[in-house]
Structure formats: structure tokens, C-alpha cells
Design a protein around this motif. Structure first.
Motif, PDB file in Angstrom:
ATOM      1  N   LEU A 128      49.248  88.649  11.887  1.00 42.67           N
ATOM      2  CA  LEU A 128      48.611  87.352  11.627  1.00 42.67           C
ATOM      3  C   LEU A 128      47.737  86.859  12.771  1.00 42.67           C
ATOM      4  CD1 LEU A 128      51.502  85.391   9.911  1.00 42.67           C
ATOM      5  CD2 LEU A 128      49.632  86.668   8.868  1.00 42.67           C
ATOM      6  N   TRP A 186      50.861  81.056  19.469  1.00 43.17           N
ATOM      7  CA  TRP A 186      50.764  80.052  20.525  1.00 43.17           C
ATOM      8  C   TRP A 186      50.446  80.761  21.847  1.00 43.17           C
ATOM      9  CZ3 TRP A 186      50.354  75.003  20.001  1.00 43.17           C
ATOM     10  CH2 TRP A 186      50.424  74.213  21.150  1.00 43.17           C
ATOM     11  N   TYR A 220      55.409  84.704  16.678  1.00 38.86           N
ATOM     12  CA  TYR A 220      56.084  84.016  15.577  1.00 38.86           C
ATOM     13  C   TYR A 220      57.369  84.724  15.204  1.00 38.86           C
ATOM     14  CZ  TYR A 220      51.708  81.528  14.855  1.00 38.86           C
ATOM     15  OH  TYR A 220      50.612  80.731  15.021  1.00 38.86           O
ATOM     16  N   GLY A 244      58.085  77.146  25.354  1.00 34.80           N
ATOM     17  CA  GLY A 244      59.130  76.672  24.450  1.00 34.80           C
ATOM     18  C   GLY A 244      60.268  77.663  24.283  1.00 34.80           C
ATOM     19  N   ARG A 291      47.021  81.463   7.229  1.00 34.13           N
ATOM     20  CA  ARG A 291      47.693  82.756   7.353  1.00 34.13           C
ATOM     21  C   ARG A 291      49.180  82.605   7.693  1.00 34.13           C
ATOM     22  NH1 ARG A 291      43.776  85.702  11.739  1.00 34.13           N
ATOM     23  NH2 ARG A 291      42.075  85.179  10.365  1.00 34.13           N
ATOM     24  N   LEU A 292      49.551  81.435   8.185  1.00 39.37           N
ATOM     25  CA  LEU A 292      50.970  81.267   8.515  1.00 39.37           C
ATOM     26  C   LEU A 292      51.838  81.133   7.264  1.00 39.37           C
ATOM     27  CD1 LEU A 292      51.207  79.258  11.826  1.00 39.37           C
ATOM     28  CD2 LEU A 292      50.616  81.629  11.389  1.00 39.37           C
ATOM     29  N   HIS A 334      52.323  83.451   5.544  1.00 42.44           N
ATOM     30  CA  HIS A 334      53.007  84.752   5.524  1.00 42.44           C
ATOM     31  C   HIS A 334      54.220  84.802   6.452  1.00 42.44           C
ATOM     32  CE1 HIS A 334      49.978  86.631   3.008  1.00 42.44           C
ATOM     33  NE2 HIS A 334      49.065  86.017   3.724  1.00 42.44           N
ATOM     34  N   LEU A 335      54.508  83.692   7.124  1.00 40.31           N
ATOM     35  CA  LEU A 335      55.701  83.690   7.980  1.00 40.31           C
ATOM     36  C   LEU A 335      56.957  83.580   7.131  1.00 40.31           C
ATOM     37  CD1 LEU A 335      54.830  81.261  10.938  1.00 40.31           C
ATOM     38  CD2 LEU A 335      54.592  83.739  10.831  1.00 40.31           C
ATOM     39  N   GLU A 394      61.146  82.838  10.963  1.00 42.34           N
ATOM     40  CA  GLU A 394      60.006  82.780  11.887  1.00 42.34           C
ATOM     41  C   GLU A 394      59.479  81.347  12.003  1.00 42.34           C
ATOM     42  OE1 GLU A 394      58.704  87.375  10.903  1.00 42.34           O
ATOM     43  OE2 GLU A 394      57.696  85.719   9.891  1.00 42.34           O
ATOM     44  N   THR A 429      59.529  79.140  15.423  1.00 39.03           N
ATOM     45  CA  THR A 429      58.277  78.565  15.928  1.00 39.03           C
ATOM     46  C   THR A 429      58.418  77.056  16.105  1.00 39.03           C
ATOM     47  OG1 THR A 429      57.033  80.303  14.811  1.00 39.03           O
ATOM     48  CG2 THR A 429      55.811  78.323  15.430  1.00 39.03           C
ATOM     49  N   ARG A 468      60.558  76.120  19.115  1.00 39.38           N
ATOM     50  CA  ARG A 468      59.791  76.260  20.362  1.00 39.38           C
ATOM     51  C   ARG A 468      58.771  75.131  20.505  1.00 39.38           C
ATOM     52  NH1 ARG A 468      59.471  82.862  19.999  1.00 39.38           N
ATOM     53  NH2 ARG A 468      61.541  83.158  20.864  1.00 39.38           N
ATOM     54  N   VAL A 527      58.185  83.875   1.622  1.00 41.44           N
ATOM     55  CA  VAL A 527      57.100  84.457   2.428  1.00 41.44           C
ATOM     56  C   VAL A 527      55.847  84.542   1.561  1.00 41.44           C
ATOM     57  CG1 VAL A 527      56.328  86.521   3.667  1.00 41.44           C
ATOM     58  CG2 VAL A 527      58.712  85.804   3.804  1.00 41.44           C
ATOM     59  N   ALA A 533      50.606  68.167  19.130  1.00 43.24           N
ATOM     60  CA  ALA A 533      49.942  68.863  20.238  1.00 43.24           C
ATOM     61  C   ALA A 533      50.640  70.171  20.602  1.00 43.24           C
ATOM     62  CB  ALA A 533      49.892  67.938  21.452  1.00 43.24           C
ATOM     63  N   SER A 534      51.885  70.309  20.201  1.00 44.16           N
ATOM     64  CA  SER A 534      52.644  71.484  20.647  1.00 44.16           C
ATOM     65  C   SER A 534      52.938  72.461  19.516  1.00 44.16           C
ATOM     66  CB  SER A 534      53.963  71.030  21.278  1.00 44.16           C
ATOM     67  OG  SER A 534      54.813  70.492  20.290  1.00 44.16           O
ATOM     68  N   THR A 535      52.411  72.204  18.328  1.00 43.09           N
ATOM     69  CA  THR A 535      52.712  73.043  17.170  1.00 43.09           C
ATOM     70  C   THR A 535      51.444  73.752  16.697  1.00 43.09           C
ATOM     71  OG1 THR A 535      54.328  71.378  16.501  1.00 43.09           O
ATOM     72  CG2 THR A 535      53.756  73.018  14.858  1.00 43.09           C
ATOM     73  N   PRO A 536      51.527  75.015  16.313  1.00 46.76           N
ATOM     74  CA  PRO A 536      50.342  75.682  15.749  1.00 46.76           C
ATOM     75  C   PRO A 536      49.782  74.859  14.581  1.00 46.76           C
ATOM     76  CG  PRO A 536      52.102  77.268  16.101  1.00 46.76           C
ATOM     77  CD  PRO A 536      52.684  75.915  16.375  1.00 46.76           C
TER      78      PRO A 536
END
Lengths: 623, 228
Positions: A26, A30, A258, A310, B20-21, B23-24, B28, B32, B35, B64, B92-95
Motif C-alpha cells: 500500500l 507514517w 501498518y 508511536g 488504499r487503506l 485494504h488494511l 492493522e 495503526t 500508534r 479487508v 495530526a498524528s493519524t494517516p
């Protein structure tokens, strides 16, 4: 063929629903650097799957450094797992980078990490999937310059025909010089041969095409490499070595994946090099001198790294973490700073003789899953032969410290097939493990469920070590010795595992061969070999057949002993440790004489400091 | 049993799963987000025991490949914080493809989010020919009439009753074929995944699945919004 630079994610996206763990492909994790404006484009590649490659600190260092260079962008690439490889081939999709999904064959510079011998077929698989011409000498003028580096570059001869250049030693700064040299030469429009000639002038850079292999009465059957007539390449390429680790970025690892990867944690390298002098250890010889990162820098890096990533785990990484002169203090402070935050601090396998009460106590913030020690051999005699300067008393003391600090599980690493090893040494491995279990039961009670996991690898002689002249055990003998060890262990609290003898044999063969090894690797790949480090993918029969195809026998290669005075296939490369020192150490091994660690005693004359103009750089006094 | 501090509460966060996320996998996404919480520097409770981990609860796993505009997690806090500021810090800290869209402080003692949010609506896109599109409603009706689905999840056979798990399914036309507006319910027996239904009716999976919302179905049948 050089492919155009274009985003091809749209071509792999429809395949994601059909492959295992699509999150490998993907990108946009981060910390990944998405601005890839170039105009000079480099790609660092780990020739295994994403899950294995992402935690690689060496690649992270190069990625970080190259992306800091003005006008240079650096992306990553990993080898897709077999399901995705097949689908990409079926759909004529070339290997892509991660950040911009551009074809790897569209880059100016491609750097491949060689972590171990068993990635050889993966390197061919990766280049083939990328559509990059396999042989360096057949590459078109505008194709990428393909370089390699990493721990296994010390005998890169079996892959030498693939690489335009190979970096020996520390990557910091050297990779920038390589990138800028290629960029400037490309800008000037000079031919590829001139680019390579200029690279060969850089410290630590080996350009295989400028050397030819000579086989004569002074060499082994694999010959030795000398500069071609008319080439001004150096006769011996000495490694590139940074003098001070503290001058490098301590938080090189910025990308947070991820998916759950192996070693899914923040890694801070606190120490590079090890002077313990274990005679089987290639890293111990090739990463000298010892360079420590000061405690205050490590503590700042851990805090910053955890905040920006993190992660909930931090590893203080090195070849011998507990040898760091400030290790106990660092662990204590981290334990204090991180308690109550659900963050674990881990350290790699610990030395028995430097794992004191304070260390055991400070390491408690890590999961009490267990501790790992590497006694390597089951008897004092054999530990003296390999210069593993630890004693049974060290083992007992470390076990007591661990058990008294609440640990219940311990992992012990050993090697089998070491020079002069007897059956009694093998039984000694089981005895040592059972003694540790006994100590645990004595301290914690008979029903304390103390366990020892015993892992025994097969000794593979590696280049640039005092055992480089040694042969490996034949397969049948390896199997017999494994049985001896298994039968010696009677306590069910001792769980034994051992490395696959056949895989080790292939590793041993590749470690011995010179450039002829490329024929073997290529033949094996043509037989379908790839992901050889994966137990479920490794196919020994294909390797054996590949060897037969080119008139060789794997066992014959791996088990061959070299004459102590013979010119070796890797003699044109030097980590700074002199061949005379290695020969001396080999003789001392035969006499069972140990050699001390120069960071705790006097100079042992390995030759690194005067040859590379560096010295041990310690942050404090070592005990 | 651990005692709660007087100010203990939970921060409920709504977030999307997009691009595209999609597909996580669920693990996962969880990793994420945990974190991201650490990067945001928010306070959180840590579990006791062998492995001390962040105390956080997630709504039901999204398959998924499926995207969503309404996923939720509850971060258990030792003391109240400013939810608006926390939302900014989390953004601010997350994709960006998992970006939080709302945050609210809630009492500490509440049912676990995963079990509580038992209703979901979905937008499902199916690529098909005109003939297939015309045949779909009757094929769907036949499937519903049969009343159950037998399918494989991984290598395990599964059986699911459609009556309690499929609340409604509206068939709409779209540029590429069909769109379904699905309403599903999670029961003790399990939950209906849109892709499983479409596979059973059409013999192939949909091209796109998006979860539009999640609710709790009260005993009186009313739907409660997680952020209400």
C-alpha cells in the motif's frame, strides 16, 4: 531496459484482493517520504518481503540519508511475496517502488541490501521482475546503476556479475558520495564505464567489472580477484568506516508500517562493532572498531523516536548491547522514564559475563517473556577454541540474576559443527540447559514452570574470520550430531530446536565460492529457487540439481578446507582486520588459547585501527 | 478487579477508513490507531498484567477491502480531557485515510463498543451487465427466501441465518451496474458481510463496499447514534 517513471499503483490495486496481506503493497506509511521530486532518483531495495525488510536498520539509514540530500530522492522496494510475484508476472507488471509505485527500472540508482547468503536467488528474482538486465556488463547505458551493500557483501563474488558496484563497510556518508558521483557523471553524460571508474575511486567501493578472477597454484579452486590490466582500481578495497557513531542520526528508522512486521518496534543503535573476538563471528571482525553512542544521545533518541513513531517497544540494538559502557545506567533510566506507559525496552541476546544483577533488574521493563543468551558451545574447552570467553560460572550467575528478577523462560543459542567439536561437547549443550533449569527450580520452586529453549545452528565458516579456512560438516554428520544432542536432553523443560542442515549447507557453499558461485545461484533460480531463507519455500533438491547442472557438488564445496596460505576469493576486500591476525587467531584456536577484548584490555593487533585510521570510541569505562 | 479513578472516562472517536487503506485488516487498523494515539500524546489507561497495553475498544471489524465513513473506537482515559483538542491532535498524528472526524467524552462505564454497535448500513457497488442487473432482485429474493447462507471464511465453513442479520436490501442502479443499500444486524450468531451476500447471489464479489453508519439497536427498535 530503462522504463519510464510513472505511477503504476492502478495496475496492482486490482490484484490486492487476491493476495495475502495486501498491506505490504500500500505504501504511504507514517514517516514515509512522499515528496519524491528528485530530479535524481534512488531506490533502496530489500530482497525479501516487506515484513522482513522494513525493520532493517541499514536500509533505514540509507533512506534517511539519501532523502536529506538536495536534489536526491530515495524510495524503497521489497520483493513481493510469491503470490503477488506470480500475479505481477501474469499481468506484465514490473517490480515497483513503494513511495510512488514507479518501476524500479526507472530509477537512476538501485541499492540492494545483502543481509545473508540465502537472499542470492531473491536478488535475481527482484531484478528479473523489475526488468533490469541481469548482468552488469550487459546493461544499457541508461539503465540504473545497481549497487549492493550490507553484512553479506564481504563475499559478494557469487553475485558480483550482477552489481555495478558494491559498498563495503558503513553506509553513512558513503551512500551519499555514491549517489552524488553517479548523479554528476550522469549530468555530464559520460558513458557507463566512466561512471563505474569514478565509483571505484571512492572509499569502500568495489566495482567487480574492473577485476578479473585468476586461478593459479597460490589460490583455491575459486581463484582470487585482481584489477584488470589498465584499470586503476585498487588491488585491495578497504571498507568505509565512520569514526564516531555519535555523529550519525540515532533515529534513522522513521517509517511505521501498518502491518505487524518482524521486530515491530523502534530500534536505536547504541553501539557498532564488537571486539570480543569470537572466532566464528563475521560481524565481530567486519564491524570493528567499537563505537559507542553516548547514553544521553541514546536516551534523547528513544524519547524522540517513541514520540514520533508511536511504537510501544524500543530495542537498544547492537552486536553486544550489554557490553556498552553505560548500558546498565541507560536501562535503569529508561525503566524509570517509561514505567506506567505500557512501553517495553528490549535488548538483543545478552552476554553471559556482562549480565549482572543491575542489568537484570533494569531490563525488567521488557516483557518478561524471557531472556536470550548465546553460550555457543557446551564445554569450556570448545568455548576457548572459539574464543567465547564465558564460563559455566557466568552462565549460572546470569541464570540466577534472571530468575531472581522474575524471569521464567530463557533461550540459549548454540552452534554445532565447530572445529574440534566432540560428542561430549554436544552432550554438554544439553547438560548446560538442564543445569539452568535446575537453578530455576532451586530458586523458584519445583513447580515454577521454568523452561529453557535451546536453539542450535549449524556452524557455517564465513569469510574474514579466523575460521574462514575451515570446512563445514557433511550433511550426514550434521544429522548424527543433532541426534546426539537431542538424545542427551532428558528434561522436558528443555525444548530443543536446530537449524535445517540442508539450508546451512547451501549457505556454506555460497560462503566459500568465488565468482563461479554466480553460475550456481543462477541455475538454482532457474530451477525455481527463491525465498530460500523461508523454510516452506526452500527446496534442497533444486539446489542440488542446480549444482549438478554446472558440474559441482554442494557438499564438496561447503566441506572443503582451504590451505592457510592460499589466496582466497575475497582477499581483494578488507574490513581492516589483517589476514595475518586471522591466521594467528586460527592457530591460537587450535591450541585452545583465548584472546582478550581490546576494549577491556590491551591491543590484540587485529590491524583495524592503523589500517583504517580509526580507534575504539567508548562513551565510558568498560568493566 | 482494578479500581477506577474518580475522573475515569472514555473518549469516543469516529474515524474513516478510506482510499488504499481500505485494504488494511482490522488488526492493522487497530495497531495503526494505537500508534496514532501515542503520537498524539494523549493520556490513556494501561492494562494490568503480563503485557501492559493501551486500553482501547474498537467497533466491529470491517472486512479487508471495505472502506467506511463511520468507524469508532473508545480510548479509556484516567481523567477527562478536552475532546475538541484531542480530535485535533489525533488528526495530526493519524494517516489521512484513517482520519478521525469526531470525538466526544463519555462515561467510563459503558458496554463494550464492539458488542454495542450492532446495526450497520452499507453502500455496495456491483459491476454487472444489464441482464445481470435485471436478474439481481429476483436472485436476491430467492436467496432471502432460502433464509440462510453457507460460505467459507478462510478455510472454515460458516452458516448464517439471513432473517435476523439482513434487515433490508434496496437495489439501485448505478453507472457500472448496481448499487445496494444494505442494512445489517449483528446477532450472537454472527454478522452478515456484504461481500458474502453478493457472492452468494451473483457468484462474484462486489467491486466496492463502504460502511456508511453504525448504531445500537435498542430493545424498542430505536437506533442510537454512537456519538449522540
Amino acid at each position: 531496459m530503462r522504463l519510464p517513471r510513472e505511477d503504476l499503483f492502478w495496475r496492482i490495486e486490482p490484484l490486492l484482493g487476491s493476495v495475502e496481506r495486501p498491506s505490504r503493497y500500500l505504501n504511504h506509511e507514517w514517516g514515509a517520504i512522499e515528496e519524491q521530486d528528485g530530479p535524481f532518483h534512488a531506490c533502496v531495495m530489500y530482497p525479501d518481503i516487506y515484513d522482513v525488510g522494513v525493520p532493517n536498520l541499514g536500509l533505514a539509514i540509507l533512506y534517511d540519508e539519501l532523502n536529506r540530500l538536495k536534489g536526491v530522492s530515495c524510495e524503497r522496494a521489497y520483493l513481493p511475496w510469491v503470490d503477488m510475484c506470480s500475479l505481477m508476472r501474469e499481468n506484465s507488471i514490473p517490480l515497483l517502488s513503494l513511495e510512488t509505485s514507479s518501476p524500479v527500472a526507472s530509477f537512476d540508482l538501485v541499492g540492494i541490501s545483502l543481509a545473508h547468503e540465502l537472499v542470492c536467488t531473491n536478488v535475481i528474482e527482484a531484478l528479473d521482475l523489475a526488468g533490469i538486465t541481469l548482468l552488469a556488463e550487459e546493461r544499457d547505458e541508461d539503465e540504473p546503476i545497481v549497487i549492493a551493500g550490507g553484512p553479506s557483501a564481504w563475499n559478494a563474488e557469487p553475485l558480483a556479475p550482477i552489481f555495478d558496484a558494491i559498498l563495503l563497510g558503513d553506509g553513512e556518508r558513503a551512500v551519499s558520495r555514491i549517489a552524488l558521483t553517479v548523479r554528476d557523471a550522469r549530468t555530464e553524460g559520460v558513458p557507463r564505464t566512466e561512471v563505474l571508474r569514478r565509483l571505484s575511486g571512492l572509499e569502500g567501493v568495489y566495482v567487480p567489472s574492473l577485476y578479473e578472477v585468476v586461478i593459479d597454484e597460490t589460490s583455491t579452486r575459486w581463484g582470487y580477484a585482481v584489477p584488470k590490466t589498465g584499470s586503476d582500481a585498487p588491488a585491495i578495497i578497504r571498507k568505509h568506516c565512520i569514526a564516531h557513531l555519535k555523529e550519525t542520526e540515532p533515529v534513522a528508522q522513521r517509517i511505521v508500517p501498518y502491518l505487524s512486521v518482524v521486530q515491530d518496534r523502534l530500534t536505536v543503535e547504541i553501539l557498532r562493532g564488537c571486539a570480543r573476538g569470537c572466532r566464528f563471528c563475521q560481524a565481530g571482525m567486519t564491524y570493528r572498531p567499537v563505537r559507542e553512542r553516548p547514553a544521553d544521545q541514546v536516551l534523547e533518541a528513544v524519547e524522540r523516536g517513541l514520540q514520533t513513531s508511536g511504537y510501544d517497544e524500543c530495542c537498544l540494538s547492537s552486536l553486544s548491547t550489554t557490553d556498552h559502557s553505560q548500558c546498565a545506567g541507560m536501562l535503569h533510566e529508561l525503566h524509570e522514564n517509561l514505567s506506567g506507559k505500557g512501553i517495553r525496552v528490549s535488548i538483543p541476546s545478552q552476554r553471559l559475563d556482562s549480565f549482572g544483577v543491575d542489568m537484570a533488574s533494569a531490563a525488567r521493563s521488557s516483557r518478561k517473556a524471557g531472556l536470550t543468551f548465546a553460550p555457543e558451545a557446551g564445554s569450556q574447552r570448545l568455548r576457548d577454541v572459539i574464543n567465547k570467553n564465558v564460563t559455566d560460572e557466568n552462565m549460572d550467575s546470569a541464570a540466577r540474576n534472571a530468575f531472581s528478577n522474575g524471569y521464567r523462560r530463557m533461550k540459549l543459542y548454540f552452534m554445532m559443527g565447530l572445529h574440534t567439536e566432540t560428542d561430549d561437547d554436544l552432550r554438554g549443550i544439553a547438560r548446560m540447559a538442564e543445569r539452568v533449569v535446575g537453578i530455576g527450580r532451586e530458586m523458584l520452586g519445583p513447580k515454577s514452570k521454568v523452561t529453557v529453549a535451546l536453539s542450535a545452528s549449524v556452524f557455517v565458516p564465513k569469510c574474514h574470520t579466523p575460521f574462514q579456512w575451515e570446512g563445514q560438516l557433511p550433511l550426514e554428520e550434521t544429522h548424527r550430531r543433532q541426534r546426539v544432542m537431542l538424545e542427551a536432553a532428558t528434561d522436558r523443560a528443555v525444548r530443543i530446536s536446530y537449524h535445517d542442515a540442508e539450508t546451512s549447507l547451501v549457505e556454506g557453499a555460497l560462503s566459500k565460492m568465488g565468482r563461479k558461485g554466480f553460475d550456481l545461484v543462477l541455475a538454482a533460480w532457474r530451477h525455481g529457487c527463491r525465498f530460500d531463507a523461508w523454510t516452506d519455500q526452500f527446496d534442497f533438491e533444486s539446489w542440488r540439481q542446480a549444482a549438478t547442472d554446472i558440474g559441482l557438488d554442494l557438499e564438496d564445496i561447503a566441506c572443503e578446507r582451504f590451505d592457510l596460505d592460499a589466496r582466497l576469493p575475497w582477499d581483494h576486500t578488507s574490513p581492516g582486520v589483517s589476514k595475518g591476525y586471522l591466521q594467528r587467531e586460527w592457530r591460537r584456536a587450535l591450541e585452545g588459547m583465548t584472546t582478550e577484548d581490546c576494549t577491556m584490555g590491551s591491543c590484540t593487533g587485529c590491524g583495524v585501527c592503523p589500517t583504517l585510521h580509526v580507534s575504539n570510541d567508548l562513551a565510558g569505562e568498560r568493566a | 478487579m482494578s479500581t477506577l479513578s474518580p475522573g475515569a472516562c472514555r473518549l469516543r472517536v469516529r474515524y474513516a477508513k478510506d482510499g488504499r487503506l481500505a485494504h488494511l485488516g482490522h488488526l492493522e487498523v487497530m495497531g495503526t490507531i494505537m500508534r496514532s494515539v501515542r503520537r498524539a500524546g494523549l493520556p490513556f489507561e494501561v492494562s494490568e498484567g503480563f503485557a501492559r497495553r493501551m486500553r482501547i475498544q474498537f467497533s466491529q471489524a470491517l472486512p479487508v477491502g471495505a472502506s467506511s465513513v463511520a468507524e469508532y473506537y473508545d480510548l479509556l482515559l484516567p481523567e477527562p480531557i478536552d475532546a475538541a483538542q484531542a480530535l485535533e491532535e489525533l488528526r495530526a498524528s493519524t494517516p489521512s485515510a484513517l482520519a478521525p472526524t469526531a470525538a466526544k467524552l463519555l462515561p467510563r462505564r459503558m458496554p463494550a463498543l464492539e458488542a454495542w454497535a450492532n446495526r450497520a448500513t452499507w453502500d455496495v457497488e456491483i459491476a454487472c451487465t444489464t441482464d445481470e442487473a435485471q436478474a439481481f432482485p429476483s436472485e436476491l429474493a430467492r436467496t432471502r427466501e432460502r433464509g440462510y447462507l453457507d460460505f467459507m471464511r478462510g478455510d472454515k465453513p460458516r452458516h448464517l441465518e439471513l432473517g435476523p442479520t439482513l434487515v433490508s436490501c434496496e437495489v439501485l442502479s448505478s453507472a457500472c451496474g448496481l448499487r445496494l443499500a444494505l442494512d445489517t444486524r449483528t446477532t450472537e450468531q454472527g454478522s452478515l458481510r456484504p461481500a458474502v451476500l453478493v457472492q452468494a447471489v451473483m457468484g462474484r464479489p462486489p467491486v466496492r463496499v463502504c460502511r456508511l453508519g453504525q448504531w445500537h439497536e435498542a430493545e424498542d427498535g430505536n437506533l442510537l447514534d454512537p456519538m449522540a
